[in-house]
Scaffold this motif. Structure first.
Motif, PDB file in Angstrom:
ATOM      1  N   ARG A 171       0.011 -20.549 -11.476  1.00  0.00           N
ATOM      2  CA  ARG A 171      -0.540 -19.309 -12.046  1.00  0.00           C
ATOM      3  C   ARG A 171      -0.353 -18.157 -11.061  1.00  0.00           C
ATOM      4  NH1 ARG A 171      -4.765 -22.375 -10.203  1.00  0.00           N
ATOM      5  NH2 ARG A 171      -6.377 -21.347  -8.940  1.00  0.00           N
ATOM      6  N   PHE A 172      -0.540 -16.950 -11.605  1.00  0.00           N
ATOM      7  CA  PHE A 172      -0.460 -15.727 -10.815  1.00  0.00           C
ATOM      8  C   PHE A 172      -1.737 -14.920 -11.011  1.00  0.00           C
ATOM      9  CE2 PHE A 172       4.050 -16.306 -12.329  1.00  0.00           C
ATOM     10  CZ  PHE A 172       4.589 -16.682 -11.109  1.00  0.00           C
ATOM     11  N   THR A 173      -2.050 -14.089 -10.021  1.00  0.00           N
ATOM     12  CA  THR A 173      -3.077 -13.055 -10.186  1.00  0.00           C
ATOM     13  C   THR A 173      -2.477 -11.739  -9.725  1.00  0.00           C
ATOM     14  OG1 THR A 173      -4.868 -14.633  -9.776  1.00  0.00           O
ATOM     15  CG2 THR A 173      -5.402 -12.290  -9.625  1.00  0.00           C
ATOM     16  N   LEU A 174      -2.385 -10.773 -10.648  1.00  0.00           N
ATOM     17  CA  LEU A 174      -1.885  -9.437 -10.346  1.00  0.00           C
ATOM     18  C   LEU A 174      -3.083  -8.520 -10.138  1.00  0.00           C
ATOM     19  CD1 LEU A 174       0.401  -7.288 -10.206  1.00  0.00           C
ATOM     20  CD2 LEU A 174       0.179  -7.063 -12.692  1.00  0.00           C
ATOM     21  N   ILE A 175      -3.102  -7.828  -8.992  1.00  0.00           N
ATOM     22  CA  ILE A 175      -4.238  -6.981  -8.631  1.00  0.00           C
ATOM     23  C   ILE A 175      -3.732  -5.557  -8.431  1.00  0.00           C
ATOM     24  CG2 ILE A 175      -6.145  -6.650  -7.012  1.00  0.00           C
ATOM     25  CD1 ILE A 175      -5.507  -9.725  -6.222  1.00  0.00           C
ATOM     26  N   ARG A 176      -4.158  -4.645  -9.310  1.00  0.00           N
ATOM     27  CA  ARG A 176      -3.735  -3.245  -9.255  1.00  0.00           C
ATOM     28  C   ARG A 176      -4.939  -2.400  -8.859  1.00  0.00           C
ATOM     29  NH1 ARG A 176      -1.883  -3.611 -15.286  1.00  0.00           N
ATOM     30  NH2 ARG A 176      -3.346  -5.353 -15.118  1.00  0.00           N
ATOM     31  N   GLU A 177      -4.795  -1.600  -7.798  1.00  0.00           N
ATOM     32  CA  GLU A 177      -5.949  -0.930  -7.223  1.00  0.00           C
ATOM     33  C   GLU A 177      -5.642   0.526  -6.854  1.00  0.00           C
ATOM     34  OE1 GLU A 177      -8.102  -4.496  -4.757  1.00  0.00           O
ATOM     35  OE2 GLU A 177      -6.159  -3.818  -4.017  1.00  0.00           O
ATOM     36  N   ILE A 233       0.852  -1.179   0.000  1.00  0.00           N
ATOM     37  CA  ILE A 233       0.000   0.000   0.000  1.00  0.00           C
ATOM     38  C   ILE A 233       0.894   1.237   0.000  1.00  0.00           C
ATOM     39  CG2 ILE A 233      -0.217  -0.084   2.523  1.00  0.00           C
ATOM     40  CD1 ILE A 233      -3.096   0.955   2.173  1.00  0.00           C
ATOM     41  N   HIS A 234       0.569   2.182  -0.890  1.00  0.00           N
ATOM     42  CA  HIS A 234       1.360   3.416  -0.975  1.00  0.00           C
ATOM     43  C   HIS A 234       0.421   4.544  -1.343  1.00  0.00           C
ATOM     44  CE1 HIS A 234       5.042   5.775  -1.443  1.00  0.00           C
ATOM     45  NE2 HIS A 234       4.477   6.313  -2.505  1.00  0.00           N
ATOM     46  N   GLY A 235       0.089   5.387  -0.354  1.00  0.00           N
ATOM     47  CA  GLY A 235      -0.840   6.480  -0.619  1.00  0.00           C
ATOM     48  C   GLY A 235      -2.201   5.955  -1.029  1.00  0.00           C
ATOM     49  N   ASP A 236      -2.666   6.371  -2.206  1.00  0.00           N
ATOM     50  CA  ASP A 236      -3.981   5.974  -2.706  1.00  0.00           C
ATOM     51  C   ASP A 236      -3.937   4.715  -3.557  1.00  0.00           C
ATOM     52  OD1 ASP A 236      -5.027   8.242  -1.486  1.00  0.00           O
ATOM     53  OD2 ASP A 236      -4.799   9.471  -3.292  1.00  0.00           O
ATOM     54  N   ARG A 237      -2.812   4.020  -3.551  1.00  0.00           N
ATOM     55  CA  ARG A 237      -2.659   2.859  -4.423  1.00  0.00           C
ATOM     56  C   ARG A 237      -2.324   1.606  -3.622  1.00  0.00           C
ATOM     57  NH1 ARG A 237       2.135   4.290  -7.833  1.00  0.00           N
ATOM     58  NH2 ARG A 237       1.556   2.525  -9.122  1.00  0.00           N
ATOM     59  N   ARG A 238      -2.801   0.495  -4.125  1.00  0.00           N
ATOM     60  CA  ARG A 238      -2.383  -0.813  -3.600  1.00  0.00           C
ATOM     61  C   ARG A 238      -1.944  -1.675  -4.779  1.00  0.00           C
ATOM     62  NH1 ARG A 238      -5.934  -4.108   0.552  1.00  0.00           N
ATOM     63  NH2 ARG A 238      -7.226  -4.451  -1.301  1.00  0.00           N
ATOM     64  N   LEU A 239      -0.996  -2.561  -4.510  1.00  0.00           N
ATOM     65  CA  LEU A 239      -0.627  -3.590  -5.475  1.00  0.00           C
ATOM     66  C   LEU A 239      -0.591  -4.913  -4.733  1.00  0.00           C
ATOM     67  CD1 LEU A 239       1.704  -3.634  -8.435  1.00  0.00           C
ATOM     68  CD2 LEU A 239       2.109  -5.356  -6.676  1.00  0.00           C
ATOM     69  N   ARG A 240      -1.313  -5.888  -5.276  1.00  0.00           N
ATOM     70  CA  ARG A 240      -1.335  -7.220  -4.664  1.00  0.00           C
ATOM     71  C   ARG A 240      -1.002  -8.258  -5.725  1.00  0.00           C
ATOM     72  NH1 ARG A 240      -6.562  -8.716  -2.653  1.00  0.00           N
ATOM     73  NH2 ARG A 240      -7.639  -7.141  -3.912  1.00  0.00           N
ATOM     74  N   LEU A 241      -0.448  -9.360  -5.289  1.00  0.00           N
ATOM     75  CA  LEU A 241      -0.152 -10.452  -6.215  1.00  0.00           C
ATOM     76  C   LEU A 241      -0.303 -11.783  -5.492  1.00  0.00           C
ATOM     77  CD1 LEU A 241       2.285 -10.573  -9.107  1.00  0.00           C
ATOM     78  CD2 LEU A 241       2.130 -12.564  -7.623  1.00  0.00           C
ATOM     79  N   VAL A 242      -0.980 -12.708  -6.151  1.00  0.00           N
ATOM     80  CA  VAL A 242      -1.163 -14.064  -5.633  1.00  0.00           C
ATOM     81  C   VAL A 242      -0.356 -15.010  -6.505  1.00  0.00           C
ATOM     82  CG1 VAL A 242      -2.830 -15.885  -5.117  1.00  0.00           C
ATOM     83  CG2 VAL A 242      -3.507 -13.479  -4.889  1.00  0.00           C
ATOM     84  N   GLN A 243       0.449 -15.866  -5.872  1.00  0.00           N
ATOM     85  CA  GLN A 243       1.120 -16.924  -6.633  1.00  0.00           C
ATOM     86  C   GLN A 243       0.679 -18.275  -6.081  1.00  0.00           C
ATOM     87  OE1 GLN A 243       5.468 -17.272  -6.104  1.00  0.00           O
ATOM     88  NE2 GLN A 243       5.418 -15.328  -5.017  1.00  0.00           N
ATOM     89  N   LEU A 244       0.325 -19.180  -7.018  1.00  0.00           N
ATOM     90  CA  LEU A 244      -0.223 -20.478  -6.637  1.00  0.00           C
ATOM     91  C   LEU A 244       0.539 -21.611  -7.313  1.00  0.00           C
ATOM     92  CD1 LEU A 244      -4.079 -19.824  -6.840  1.00  0.00           C
ATOM     93  CD2 LEU A 244      -2.717 -20.136  -4.770  1.00  0.00           C
ATOM     94  N   PHE A 245       0.638 -22.725  -6.590  1.00  0.00           N
ATOM     95  CA  PHE A 245       1.252 -23.952  -7.071  1.00  0.00           C
ATOM     96  C   PHE A 245       0.186 -25.044  -7.104  1.00  0.00           C
ATOM     97  CE2 PHE A 245       4.495 -21.260  -5.496  1.00  0.00           C
ATOM     98  CZ  PHE A 245       5.670 -21.580  -6.139  1.00  0.00           C
ATOM     99  N   ASP A 246       0.316 -25.980  -8.054  1.00  0.00           N
ATOM    100  CA  ASP A 246      -0.680 -27.050  -8.150  1.00  0.00           C
ATOM    101  C   ASP A 246      -0.394 -28.148  -7.117  1.00  0.00           C
ATOM    102  OD1 ASP A 246       1.345 -28.709  -9.183  1.00  0.00           O
ATOM    103  OD2 ASP A 246       0.689 -28.446 -11.259  1.00  0.00           O
ATOM    104  N   LYS A 247      -1.183 -29.222  -7.148  1.00  0.00           N
ATOM    105  CA  LYS A 247      -1.055 -30.270  -6.122  1.00  0.00           C
ATOM    106  C   LYS A 247       0.218 -31.084  -6.263  1.00  0.00           C
ATOM    107  CE  LYS A 247      -5.883 -30.513  -4.856  1.00  0.00           C
ATOM    108  NZ  LYS A 247      -7.075 -31.364  -4.604  1.00  0.00           N
TER     109      LYS A 247
END
Length: 264
Positions: free
Chosen positions: A117-123, A97-111
């Motif tokens: 896969r990844f999910t990039l979240i820009r807010e 989190i920086h001021g009015d912005r957030r950046l999130r990222l999810v990284q996942l591994f299979d079984k």
């Protein structure tokens, strides 16, 4: 309220953005608009979280934090697996989190514990301009970075704080990284191909993404070996934050570290 809950409250508000799902090589799989709101109830003793991604909506209410999540004072956090185990999904989310912005990222591994896969979240906060940084490049990371690392622990032992220094150089043989902290210096080399930096000796990949984001992952998590997952955000050309979750050789989550560094 304890300090962890107070840090969560730094995320209050309505955050507009997008969920961008990517392959391990950074190929676009899906891009959906999103709105995530955090509101405090009962004098902020309870949080109501509404997550809208595309046409889907989830409403959550909670008054305590789960075992897999920890926050830093500025509101940055990570949540995810507390144990690496066979035949189970493994992964983590990292949020800055920086001021009015957030950046999130999810990284996942299979079984099979292979990077999946990844999910990039820009807010950005509702009512503020949706400013985004350029796609991260190797050139933007070259040079010397100096900063401070703060490590917190799931068992709530006293946090550690220490200076850290990183140098990145590119030459004909590839990328050379030198990392110094706690009286240790670790040097490693990697190959660079488009947006992928690969440390071949350890089979750890760094993927360079939109909005100054980067994600560091083993291509294959191994039982019985320590590992770390990392996400970085180049907030501006001379300011970067990185966060990593560390797991020991038993697969147990043991610490979370936030690095704030500046180019010198």
């Amino acid at each position: 309220m304890n300090s962890q809950w107070n840090a969560l409250l730094k995320n209050l508000g309505e955050w507009e953005g997008s969920f961008t799902r990517l392959s391990p090589q950074g190929e676009l799989l899906e891009d959906l608009p999103s709105v995530v709101s955090f509101s405090g109830l009962n004098d902020n003793q309870t949080i109501r979280q509404i997550v809208r991604v595309g046409e889907d909506e989830k409403v959550l209410e909670y008054s305590s934090l789960g075992k897999g999540i920890m926050f830093f004072e500025d509101g940055a956090f990570s949540q995810g697996s507390i144990q690496l185990a066979p035949f189970s999904t493994f992964g983590a989310e990292f949020g800055f989190i920086h001021g009015d912005r957030r950046l999130r990222l999810v990284q996942l591994f299979d079984k099979n514990l292979k990077l999946d896969r990844f999910t990039l979240i820009r807010e950005h906060l509702a009512g503020t301009p949706p400013i985004q940084n350029p796609v991260l490049t190797v050139d933007a990371l070259l040079g010397k970075w100096v900063g401070e690392a703060i490590t917190i622990y799931p068992d709530l032992q006293k946090p550690d704080s220490y200076p850290i220094e990183m140098s990145l150089q590119l030459n004909h043989s590839g990328l050379t990284q030198s990392l110094s902290f706690a009286n240790r210096t670790i040097s490693s080399t990697a190959t660079v191909k488009d947006s992928i930096i690969l440390f071949e000796q350890t089979q750890v990949q760094v993927l360079l993404l939109a909005d100054g984001a980067s994600v560091t992952s083993p291509l294959q998590a191994q039982l019985g070996q320590p590992l770390f997952l990392e996400v970085g955000w180049l907030i501006n050309p001379n300011l970067r934050q990185r966060m990593f979750r560390s797991y020991n050789n038993k697969g147990e989550w043991v610490s979370l570290t936030l690095v704030t560094e500046r180019k010198v």
